[in-house]
Scaffold this motif. Sequence first.
Motif, PDB file in Angstrom:
ATOM      1  N   ALA A  84       0.847  -1.202   0.000  1.00 39.45           N
ATOM      2  CA  ALA A  84       0.000   0.000   0.000  1.00 39.45           C
ATOM      3  C   ALA A  84       0.881   1.251   0.000  1.00 39.45           C
ATOM      4  CB  ALA A  84      -0.929  -0.010   1.208  1.00 39.45           C
ATOM      5  N   ASN A  85       1.927   1.245   0.801  1.00 40.97           N
ATOM      6  CA  ASN A  85       2.848   2.392   0.820  1.00 40.97           C
ATOM      7  C   ASN A  85       3.617   2.511  -0.495  1.00 40.97           C
ATOM      8  OD1 ASN A  85       2.582   3.748   3.396  1.00 40.97           O
ATOM      9  ND2 ASN A  85       3.254   1.816   4.289  1.00 40.97           N
ATOM     10  N   GLU A  86       3.935   1.394  -1.104  1.00 46.18           N
ATOM     11  CA  GLU A  86       4.641   1.398  -2.391  1.00 46.18           C
ATOM     12  C   GLU A  86       3.779   2.054  -3.469  1.00 46.18           C
ATOM     13  OE1 GLU A  86       7.727   0.443  -5.178  1.00 46.18           O
ATOM     14  OE2 GLU A  86       7.713   0.551  -3.006  1.00 46.18           O
ATOM     15  N   ARG A  87       2.468   1.859  -3.393  1.00 48.57           N
ATOM     16  CA  ARG A  87       1.559   2.490  -4.364  1.00 48.57           C
ATOM     17  C   ARG A  87       1.531   4.008  -4.175  1.00 48.57           C
ATOM     18  NH1 ARG A  87      -2.115  -1.824  -2.850  1.00 48.57           N
ATOM     19  NH2 ARG A  87      -1.703  -3.532  -4.267  1.00 48.57           N
ATOM     20  N   ARG A  88       1.680   4.453  -2.926  1.00 50.82           N
ATOM     21  CA  ARG A  88       1.703   5.896  -2.666  1.00 50.82           C
ATOM     22  C   ARG A  88       2.975   6.529  -3.216  1.00 50.82           C
ATOM     23  NH1 ARG A  88      -0.165   3.884   2.405  1.00 50.82           N
ATOM     24  NH2 ARG A  88      -2.388   4.268   2.582  1.00 50.82           N
ATOM     25  N   TYR A  89       4.106   5.857  -2.964  1.00 48.26           N
ATOM     26  CA  TYR A  89       5.391   6.354  -3.471  1.00 48.26           C
ATOM     27  C   TYR A  89       6.391   5.199  -3.439  1.00 48.26           C
ATOM     28  CZ  TYR A  89       9.190   9.438  -4.572  1.00 48.26           C
ATOM     29  OH  TYR A  89      10.227  10.042  -5.212  1.00 48.26           O
ATOM     30  N   PRO A  90       7.105   4.961  -4.531  1.00 48.32           N
ATOM     31  CA  PRO A  90       8.055   3.838  -4.575  1.00 48.32           C
ATOM     32  C   PRO A  90       9.178   3.984  -3.531  1.00 48.32           C
ATOM     33  CG  PRO A  90       7.669   4.698  -6.779  1.00 48.32           C
ATOM     34  CD  PRO A  90       7.028   5.645  -5.822  1.00 48.32           C
ATOM     35  N   TRP A  91       9.283   2.993  -2.696  1.00 43.24           N
ATOM     36  CA  TRP A  91      10.332   2.989  -1.669  1.00 43.24           C
ATOM     37  C   TRP A  91      10.972   1.613  -1.526  1.00 43.24           C
ATOM     38  CZ3 TRP A  91      10.196  -0.208   2.595  1.00 43.24           C
ATOM     39  CH2 TRP A  91       8.982  -0.868   2.811  1.00 43.24           C
ATOM     40  N   LEU A  92      10.249   0.587  -1.934  1.00 41.84           N
ATOM     41  CA  LEU A  92      10.660  -0.797  -1.681  1.00 41.84           C
ATOM     42  C   LEU A  92      11.462  -1.335  -2.854  1.00 41.84           C
ATOM     43  CD1 LEU A  92      10.514  -3.186   0.222  1.00 41.84           C
ATOM     44  CD2 LEU A  92       8.366  -3.842  -0.858  1.00 41.84           C
ATOM     45  N   GLY A  93      12.639  -0.826  -3.008  1.00 44.55           N
ATOM     46  CA  GLY A  93      13.526  -1.284  -4.064  1.00 44.55           C
ATOM     47  C   GLY A  93      14.921  -0.802  -3.760  1.00 44.55           C
ATOM     48  N   TRP A  94      15.849  -1.241  -4.577  1.00 40.29           N
ATOM     49  CA  TRP A  94      17.240  -0.826  -4.387  1.00 40.29           C
ATOM     50  C   TRP A  94      17.447   0.531  -5.035  1.00 40.29           C
ATOM     51  CZ3 TRP A  94      19.269  -3.628  -0.859  1.00 40.29           C
ATOM     52  CH2 TRP A  94      19.000  -4.983  -0.767  1.00 40.29           C
ATOM     53  N   ALA A  95      17.755   1.509  -4.226  1.00 42.82           N
ATOM     54  CA  ALA A  95      18.087   2.844  -4.727  1.00 42.82           C
ATOM     55  C   ALA A  95      19.556   2.853  -5.128  1.00 42.82           C
ATOM     56  CB  ALA A  95      17.836   3.881  -3.638  1.00 42.82           C
ATOM     57  N   PRO A  96      19.957   3.803  -5.960  1.00 45.78           N
ATOM     58  CA  PRO A  96      21.379   3.901  -6.301  1.00 45.78           C
ATOM     59  C   PRO A  96      22.277   3.989  -5.058  1.00 45.78           C
ATOM     60  CG  PRO A  96      20.096   5.257  -7.782  1.00 45.78           C
ATOM     61  CD  PRO A  96      19.148   4.742  -6.732  1.00 45.78           C
ATOM     62  N   SER A  97      21.818   4.678  -4.025  1.00 45.63           N
ATOM     63  CA  SER A  97      22.619   4.777  -2.797  1.00 45.63           C
ATOM     64  C   SER A  97      22.764   3.422  -2.115  1.00 45.63           C
ATOM     65  CB  SER A  97      22.002   5.790  -1.832  1.00 45.63           C
ATOM     66  OG  SER A  97      20.687   5.398  -1.488  1.00 45.63           O
ATOM     67  N   ASP A  98      21.738   2.568  -2.223  1.00 44.10           N
ATOM     68  CA  ASP A  98      21.814   1.217  -1.646  1.00 44.10           C
ATOM     69  C   ASP A  98      22.850   0.389  -2.396  1.00 44.10           C
ATOM     70  OD1 ASP A  98      19.669   1.965   0.029  1.00 44.10           O
ATOM     71  OD2 ASP A  98      18.205   1.239  -1.435  1.00 44.10           O
ATOM     72  N   PHE A  99      22.836   0.489  -3.729  1.00 43.56           N
ATOM     73  CA  PHE A  99      23.833  -0.231  -4.529  1.00 43.56           C
ATOM     74  C   PHE A  99      25.246   0.221  -4.170  1.00 43.56           C
ATOM     75  CE2 PHE A  99      20.339  -1.010  -7.650  1.00 43.56           C
ATOM     76  CZ  PHE A  99      20.432  -2.394  -7.658  1.00 43.56           C
ATOM     77  N   ARG A 100      25.422   1.527  -3.990  1.00 42.36           N
ATOM     78  CA  ARG A 100      26.753   2.032  -3.633  1.00 42.36           C
ATOM     79  C   ARG A 100      27.216   1.490  -2.280  1.00 42.36           C
ATOM     80  NH1 ARG A 100      24.614   6.664  -6.133  1.00 42.36           N
ATOM     81  NH2 ARG A 100      24.036   7.576  -4.125  1.00 42.36           N
ATOM     82  N   ALA A 101      26.296   1.419  -1.322  1.00 42.39           N
ATOM     83  CA  ALA A 101      26.649   0.892   0.001  1.00 42.39           C
ATOM     84  C   ALA A 101      27.048  -0.579  -0.085  1.00 42.39           C
ATOM     85  CB  ALA A 101      25.473   1.067   0.964  1.00 42.39           C
ATOM     86  N   ILE A 102      26.312  -1.351  -0.869  1.00 43.87           N
ATOM     87  CA  ILE A 102      26.612  -2.779  -1.019  1.00 43.87           C
ATOM     88  C   ILE A 102      27.950  -2.961  -1.734  1.00 43.87           C
ATOM     89  CG2 ILE A 102      25.878  -4.920  -2.128  1.00 43.87           C
ATOM     90  CD1 ILE A 102      22.951  -3.894  -1.650  1.00 43.87           C
ATOM     91  N   LEU A 103      28.175  -2.196  -2.794  1.00 41.75           N
ATOM     92  CA  LEU A 103      29.435  -2.304  -3.538  1.00 41.75           C
ATOM     93  C   LEU A 103      30.625  -1.915  -2.661  1.00 41.75           C
ATOM     94  CD1 LEU A 103      30.971  -2.898  -6.119  1.00 41.75           C
ATOM     95  CD2 LEU A 103      30.516  -0.555  -6.835  1.00 41.75           C
ATOM     96  N   ALA A 104      30.471  -0.850  -1.864  1.00 40.96           N
ATOM     97  CA  ALA A 104      31.563  -0.431  -0.973  1.00 40.96           C
ATOM     98  C   ALA A 104      31.878  -1.536   0.037  1.00 40.96           C
ATOM     99  CB  ALA A 104      31.181   0.859  -0.255  1.00 40.96           C
ATOM    100  N   GLU A 105      30.856  -2.188   0.559  1.00 39.66           N
ATOM    101  CA  GLU A 105      31.081  -3.281   1.507  1.00 39.66           C
ATOM    102  C   GLU A 105      31.738  -4.467   0.813  1.00 39.66           C
ATOM    103  OE1 GLU A 105      31.419  -5.359   4.938  1.00 39.66           O
ATOM    104  OE2 GLU A 105      30.900  -3.245   4.690  1.00 39.66           O
TER     105      GLU A 105
END
Length: 142
Positions: A84-105
């Motif tokens: 329901a919150n995802e329909r209001r605004y997309p939040w449940l996915g990998w953002a570019p900042s999330d990818f950067r954090a994973i790559l740095a780790e």
Amino acid sequence: MQRLADVGLRSVKTRVRGGIGSDDTAMPPLKAGYQRVKLRKGGSAIRDLQLTGNMLNNLTVRAVTDGSARIAFTESLARTEALANERRYPWLGWAPSDFRAILAEAQRTHKDQGSARVGNPPPFRRIAAERPRTENAARASD
């Protein structure tokens, strides 16, 4: 892989608690009525999906293999609220900042394990050119 999954999950939760969507931009403001209710209940005035915290706390690493990890909700009510919150605004996915954090780790992990690079591999180079066979080596093999 477990370590990378944990970093990714932590990155998503931190981003969302800051009111940032999966496109790394601020989520839209709350409607005035809901904002008043949320403030009265001790929440913040931004769309951070944290009125009770139950939904985000329910988002966990569910499965890890050598090559992948799955992050999901453990309870159906949390899944329903998340969608329901995802329909209001997309939040449940990998953002570019999330990818950067994973790559740095991943880079830190591989560096700790002795590997110098993660990401773009070095170009292929022949280590030693084949040497022409000498007459003695040719006779010995015959």
